[in-house]
Design a protein around this motif. Structure first.
Motif, mmCIF file in Angstrom:
data_model
loop_
_atom_site.group_PDB
_atom_site.id
_atom_site.type_symbol
_atom_site.label_atom_id
_atom_site.label_comp_id
_atom_site.label_asym_id
_atom_site.label_seq_id
_atom_site.Cartn_x
_atom_site.Cartn_y
_atom_site.Cartn_z
ATOM 1 N N GLU A 594 0.846 -1.024 -0.172
ATOM 2 C CA GLU A 594 0.044 -0.184 0.007
ATOM 3 C C GLU A 594 0.996 1.187 0.211
ATOM 4 O OE1 GLU A 594 -1.968 -1.956 3.412
ATOM 5 O OE2 GLU A 594 -0.710 -2.927 1.966
ATOM 6 N N SER A 595 1.790 1.138 0.879
ATOM 7 C CA SER A 595 2.725 2.391 1.109
ATOM 8 C C SER A 595 3.395 2.800 -0.653
ATOM 9 C CB SER A 595 3.693 2.206 1.906
ATOM 10 O OG SER A 595 4.689 1.255 1.701
ATOM 11 N N THR A 597 2.372 2.012 -3.446
ATOM 12 C CA THR A 597 1.286 2.477 -4.263
ATOM 13 C C THR A 597 0.875 3.641 -3.925
ATOM 14 O OG1 THR A 597 0.358 0.211 -3.849
ATOM 15 C CG2 THR A 597 -0.737 1.692 -5.474
ATOM 16 N N CYS A 598 0.781 3.946 -2.549
ATOM 17 C CA CYS A 598 0.628 5.356 -2.381
ATOM 18 C C CYS A 598 1.583 6.461 -2.806
ATOM 19 C CB CYS A 598 0.405 5.486 -0.762
ATOM 20 S SG CYS A 598 -0.077 7.027 -0.016
ATOM 21 N N GLN A 641 -1.725 -5.860 -6.300
ATOM 22 C CA GLN A 641 -2.607 -5.538 -5.321
ATOM 23 C C GLN A 641 -2.403 -6.511 -4.228
ATOM 24 O OE1 GLN A 641 -3.566 -2.337 -4.926
ATOM 25 N NE2 GLN A 641 -2.523 -2.041 -6.817
ATOM 26 N N GLU A 643 -1.332 -8.945 -1.691
ATOM 27 C CA GLU A 643 0.162 -8.751 -0.902
ATOM 28 C C GLU A 643 0.360 -10.514 -0.868
ATOM 29 O OE1 GLU A 643 0.181 -7.033 2.743
ATOM 30 O OE2 GLU A 643 -0.534 -5.139 1.990
#
Lengths: 977, 143
Positions: A594-595, A597-598, A641, A643
């Motif tokens: 997520e990080s 992607t962020c 996406q 994990e």
């Protein structure tokens, strides 16, 4: 009938008082400028009057307006000349005053006045004759000087001191304007040094002080005269000047120092006048710094000044101390307390002097301590002084490639602290040093990145334009050395925060580039982690094969040590049975999917925005980043996406990122001054065997001209090794020369070049070019620099220095030649002075000179006699009495014998070739005369004559080419004192 | 040259006496006076009396509402110049009796005369008050 209008005029004329009153009166509605223009009309009319009284009042008013209200009075030049000839002293005085206030060398009417001036100069009334003198000192021209030199010459020996001292100061002006006047009047000027009237001596010594400050060497022969003034005079004004003169002479003649050091110390102890004490102190610290006891005494006095209540004395004390700081640092350290105290003085001048001294005390041991103290002062002081402090810390610490700094972490944090100072205007310097330290000092990088992060992350700083330079450096450092960052994601956010649009485009460009580097680094790290996790999951499945596979794979992947470390960490986490967790730990930061992607989305958004910028720099760099982003996006399954997926990331993406990382992994190093030297010879360059043809070409159009062209012809000699070494250094300078020229040179003097290929031990800075060898050197260089900062390796640091030294030398030569051209006029005067003092025979003797040459000598001698009898308390005399004369007489005999034999030998030679010249004859006659006279004298008289002899004849000798004899005579003279 | 100029300026920065020992045009003088006055008049009592300006030094001293500013070469002895200023003031005091701005305004010529007696061509030529004042007294008697 003719007188009636003038009577009317003078009756109704407004006086100067009226004018002043009307100017002062606030009641009148008219403005001052109106009053001035109105009275100017009156003055113009009145100046045309035939009545001298009317004219005088008009002139008086005009002078007033001119000197206080800046009114141009050049139109009144002619009336001034008219009034000069008035028989009335009062009128004459007004005319002279306005003449000296308004005339200048370019005024035309000066041509009209020489006769009037001459007449007034010859007036029996001393006040009347001093009027033109006053005027001449301000508005002389070479023509006037030529015309009036005889009159001034006469006045130099006037019995009226009032006139005499003025004539003395005018003659100085004449010397400058009309150097021939030196021949006429110099001897008389010298005589005035012995006068009984202190004001005359004061003026004369003032003139000599001025003359000596331009060219001290010419006045060395007068040292005995000055010495007499120094020991005899009781007048402080005179003593100050005498001390000043010796301050000029002593550096040229070390033997003088021994003589004057005692009288000067004596004055310092005896006098209560601060001005004289100060002058002595200044003289000692600048010219007698080798005399321990004198310096001690001076430092004592300086200390008294420093603790005085009077800010003037404190300022001067600090001022003098800073002269001393270069040679006698102990004196500064002794007064440390007072200096530090002065840092918070009410007077900025005092603060500045104190700051300079504090910086002079800095050494590698106390630099941290002193900087700490200064930083605290900087916070408290006003913006201007604050920046002075910061600037001097920066320049002192940055001196000679940070030679004072041992602990770079500390220094970098100081830089960060400076940036936080609200008054800091030293942005550019801090920027330079941050980047420079980054490239030069490897060990400082983690701290640099930390400091950079603290600066970048603070959104408040972006609004301060003074900090933009520093932020630019912080951004660059953070991007370049991102591997030391504890949290790249946070850094990325900082680099892309919305307020960055407050930055100027060039800084934003740096921000984007850094963000690019951060992105690539983070992605690479992320991919590697995933790889490791995946392999470790394989390990779980197939225990036994795993370890080596992972190891090799990882090693392949990572080419930098840092990556290895992170991988090891990853492995560690894996080994901790944490296999199910898909994220790793990089110093407590989670690089989760997520990080990433962020971050990915953040940078994409920011870059897309910026790719539309009007600034090409920003646009272009943003596009670069976008290019990479787009490329990676096209790879399927790039950002997973899910994990938990254990599948490998597409190797294409990993490769791409690795490629980019490699592009950034090349370290940027500082470019040394002598980079050009290491440019390799291009292959296939055919070099002529015989380069002699090129010598002529080298002669005129080589860019490295100075030393080279002068010594160019010695190149072919093989024995000139030391010379070549020197030259080799010189050639490091030019960075513009073409490679081919350099290569040619290398071929000829290959011996003195470093080998091109194999120089792995080189600890010099790397070349600017991109060849592989240089990369190895680059890393070495950075490491070496770190070592260099340790005191034990200090000598190595000298290596890049020679280039700098060479640059200075070149400048000096140029400056010297420029100066000699500029000072040609001074040379003219001093040339004549030398002629007179030394009786130089190399030039044809003019009739004027031959008459004035010998007699003046005698005159000086006579005067010497009289003064010696007059002043029995003369220190020199008493010394002679104590010493007794036998030894001195012996040495004198010896020397006279030598001189005679030498001069007779000289004669013989000349006889053999040609007739003895008249010049030679005067020479020899003079010597034999002088020596016989000297033999007749005893005691004090002898001393006087030796002084005189040393004064006059020794330099005659030196000028005619017998320096050893002249110094011998000097020696005799001084020893026998 | 030693002394380059002597300026008397009041608290408002108006020049009350200007004597230059080197030639300057009116514009140069005006500019110089403006710059120096700005620099010196803003300084307080407990700051030192020396100001560096361009390539020379200004030594100044304040007496009541009048500033005495003397421009000197860099190697000139500052303290001696302060003494000189004091001597000038004392001389004026002796002549005018507690000298004030008005005395100098209305007797500018005399003030110049005194200065001429003391300084010539930038050198201090007379330091005795009675000697300085003798010619002025003679002139007063004559007129």
């Amino acid at each position: 009938m003719t007188s009636s209008p003038s009577i009317m005029e003078s009756f109704f004329q407004r006086s100067l008082d009226d004018l002043i009153k009307s100017l002062r009166s606030p009641l009148l509605s008219s403005s001052p400028s109106h009053i001035i223009s109105k009275s100017l009309d009156d003055i113009r009319r009145e100046l045309r009057s035939t009545d001298p009284a009317t004219k005088a009042v008009a002139l008086q008013k005009l002078t007033y307006l001119s000197s206080l209200h800046s009114v141009d009075m050049s139109f009144a030049a002619f009336p001034v000349v008219e009034l000069l000839s008035s028989p009335r002293f009062a009128h004459k005085k007004i005319a002279y005053l306005s003449a000296s206030l308004s005339f200048h060398p370019g005024t035309d009417v000066l041509l009209l006045i020489p006769n009037q001036l001459r007449k007034d100069l010859n007036s029996p009334n001393p006040f009347e004759s001093s009027l033109p003198l006053e005027f001449l000192s301000v508005a002389s021209t070479p023509d006037l000087a030529r015309e009036l030199t005889p009159e001034i010459f006469t006045l130099l020996s006037s019995t009226k001191t009032h006139v005499k001292k003025r004539a003395i100061s005018v003659i100085h002006t004449f010397f400058n304007l009309y150097p021939d006047s030196v021949r006429v009047a110099f001897k008389r000027l010298v005589e005035n040094l012995d006068g009984s009237d202190p004001t005359v001596v004061s003026t004369a010594i003032g003139v000599f002080c001025e003359l000596a400050s331009k060219d001290p060497r010419s006045y060395l022969p007068l040292a005995p005269e000055f010495y007499r003034v120094l020991v005899d005079s009781k007048n402080n004004w005179i003593l100050i000047k005498a001390v000043k003169i010796f301050g000029q002479l002593v550096p040229l003649e070390p033997r003088l120092a021994k003589r004057v050091v005692d009288p000067i110390c004596e004055h310092m102890r005896r006098t209560g006048a601060k001005s004289l004490i100060f002058e002595c102190v200044r003289m000692i610290v600048s010219s007698l710094a080798d005399y321990e006891s004198a310096v001690r005494l001076a430092v004592e006095k300086i200390h008294e000044f420093l603790v005085d209540e009077d800010p003037n004395l404190r300022y001067l004390g600090l001022n003098v101390l800073s002269i001393l700081s270069s040679v006698n640092l102990w004196a500064v350290i002794e007064n440390k307390e007072a200096i530090i105290k002065s840092l918070c003085d009410a007077d900025p001048n005092i603060q500045l002097e104190a700051l300079r001294l504090v910086m002079a005390m800095v050494s590698d041991e106390n630099v941290a301590e002193i900087s700490r103290v200064l930083m605290n002062y900087a916070v408290k002081s006003d913006p201007e002084f604050c920046n002075e402090i910061l600037g001097s810390i920066l320049s002192t610490c940055g001196r000679n490639v940070y030679e004072l700094i041992v602990d770079f972490d500390w220094y970098v944090s100081i830089l960060g602290e400076m940036s936080r100072n609200p008054n800091c205007r030293m942005g550019e310097e801090i920027e330079c040093q941050m980047v420079d330290i980054g490239t030069r000092v490897k060990d400082a990088r983690p701290e640099l990145v930390r400091v950079g992060r603290d600066l970048l992350i603070d959104p408040a700083l972006l609004g301060n334009p003074l900090l933009h330079h520093i932020l630019s450096a912080a951004a660059w450092v953070s991007g370049e050395y991102i591997e030391f960052s504890k949290n790249p994601l946070e850094l990325m956010e900082a680099l892309l925060q919305p307020r960055t649009n407050l930055l100027p485009p060039n800084v934003r460009a740096v921000y984007i580039q850094s963000a690019f580097k951060v992105l690539v680094f983070t992605l690479n790290l992320y991919f590697m982690e995933r790889d490791c996790i995946m392999s470790s999951s394989v390990v779980d499945l197939l225990p036994g094969v795993s370890d080596s596979v992972t190891e090799t794979h990882c090693l392949e992947d990572c080419n930098s040590a840092e990556c290895k470390v992170s991988v090891e960490e990853v492995k560690l986490s894996v080994e901790n049975d944490d296999a199910a967790v898909t994220h790793s730990i990089l110093d407590n930061v989670r690089l989760t999917c997520e990080s990433i992607t962020c971050m990915w989305n953040l940078i994409k958004l920011a870059m897309e925005l910026m790719s539309g910028s009007e600034e090409v720099e920003i646009q272009e760099r943003a596009r670069n980043v976008l290019g990479l982003i787009h490329m990676l996006q096209e790879i399927p399954g790039f950002l997973i996406q899910n994990e938990v997926a254990f599948e490998r990331i597409d190797p294409k993406a990993t490769e791409l990122v690795k490629l980019m990382l490699d592009a950034f992994s090349e370290e940027l190093g500082p470019v040394p001054m002598n980079a050009q030297e290491k440019v390799p010879v291009p292959d296939g360059l055919t070099l002529d065997e015989n380069l002699s043809k090129l010598d002529s070409v080298f002669g005129d159009d080589l860019p490295f001209s100075h030393g080279f062209s002068i010594q160019g012809h010695q190149h072919k000699e093989t024995d000139g090794v030391p010379r070549f070494n020197m030259m080799n250094k010189e050639e490091l300078e030019p960075l513009t020369e073409s490679t081919s020229l350099l290569a040619q040179h290398r071929q000829r003097h290959g011996l003195y070049y470093l080998p091109t290929e194999n120089e792995p031990e080189s600890n010099d800075y790397p070349p600017a070019n991109n060849d592989l060898q240089s990369l190895v050197n680059l890393v070495d260089a950075a490491e070496d620099l770190v070592k260099l900062t340790e005191p034990s390796k200090k000598p190595n640091r000298a290596k890049p220095r020679p280039v700098v030294i060479k640059l200075d030398e070149g400048n000096e030569v140029r400056a010297k030649t420029a100066k000699s051209v500029k000072d040609s006029k001074d040379d003219l005067i001093s040339g004549v002075v030398r002629d007179i003092l030394l009786g130089d025979g190399s030039k044809p003797i003019s009739s004027q000179k031959s008459t004035s040459n010998k007699p003046p000598h005698r005159r000086v001698k006579e005067e010497g006699d009289s003064s010696s009898t007059k002043s029995k308390e003369n220190v020199v005399d008493t010394q002679i009495l104590i010493h007794g004369s036998p030894s001195s007489r012996k040495s004198r005999h010896r020397s006279s014998g030598k001189e005679k034999s030498k001069s007779s030998q000289d004669n013989k030679e000349k006889d053999g070739k040609r007739q003895e010249s008249s010049r030679q004859k005067t020479h020899n006659d003079q010597y034999s005369l002088l020596f016989t006279t000297l033999c007749c004298y005893q005691g004090e008289d002898l001393e006087q004559h030796l002084v005189f002899f040393c004064n006059s004849s020794s330099y005659e000798l030196s000028s005619s080419g017998f320096p050893e004899e002249s110094s011998l005579v000097m020696e005799v003279a001084w020893n026998s004192h | 040259m030693g002394i380059r100029f002597v300026l008397l300026v009041n608290k408002q920065g108006q020049t009350r006496l200007a004597q230059y020992y080197e030639h300057l045009t009116i514009q140069e003088r005006r500019a110089l006076e403006g710059e120096i006055v700005r620099k010196c008049l803003t300084r307080t009592e407990n700051q030192c009396s020396f100001v560096e300006h361009r390539n020379y030094k200004v030594v100044y001293r304040r007496y009541a509402s009048l500033f005495f500013l003397v421009g000197v070469d860099n190697d000139e002895n500052e303290l001696a110049i302060l003494e000189f200023i004091h001597l000038l003031v004392e001389t004026m005091d002796r002549h005018f009796g507690n000298v004030c701005e008005l005395d100098i305004m209305f007797h500018l010529e005399k003030a110049h005369f005194m200065l001429e007696e003391m300084v010539m061509n930038g050198y201090i030529v007379e330091t005795s008050k009675s000697n300085i004042l003798t010619p002025i007294q003679l002139l007063d008697k004559a007129s």
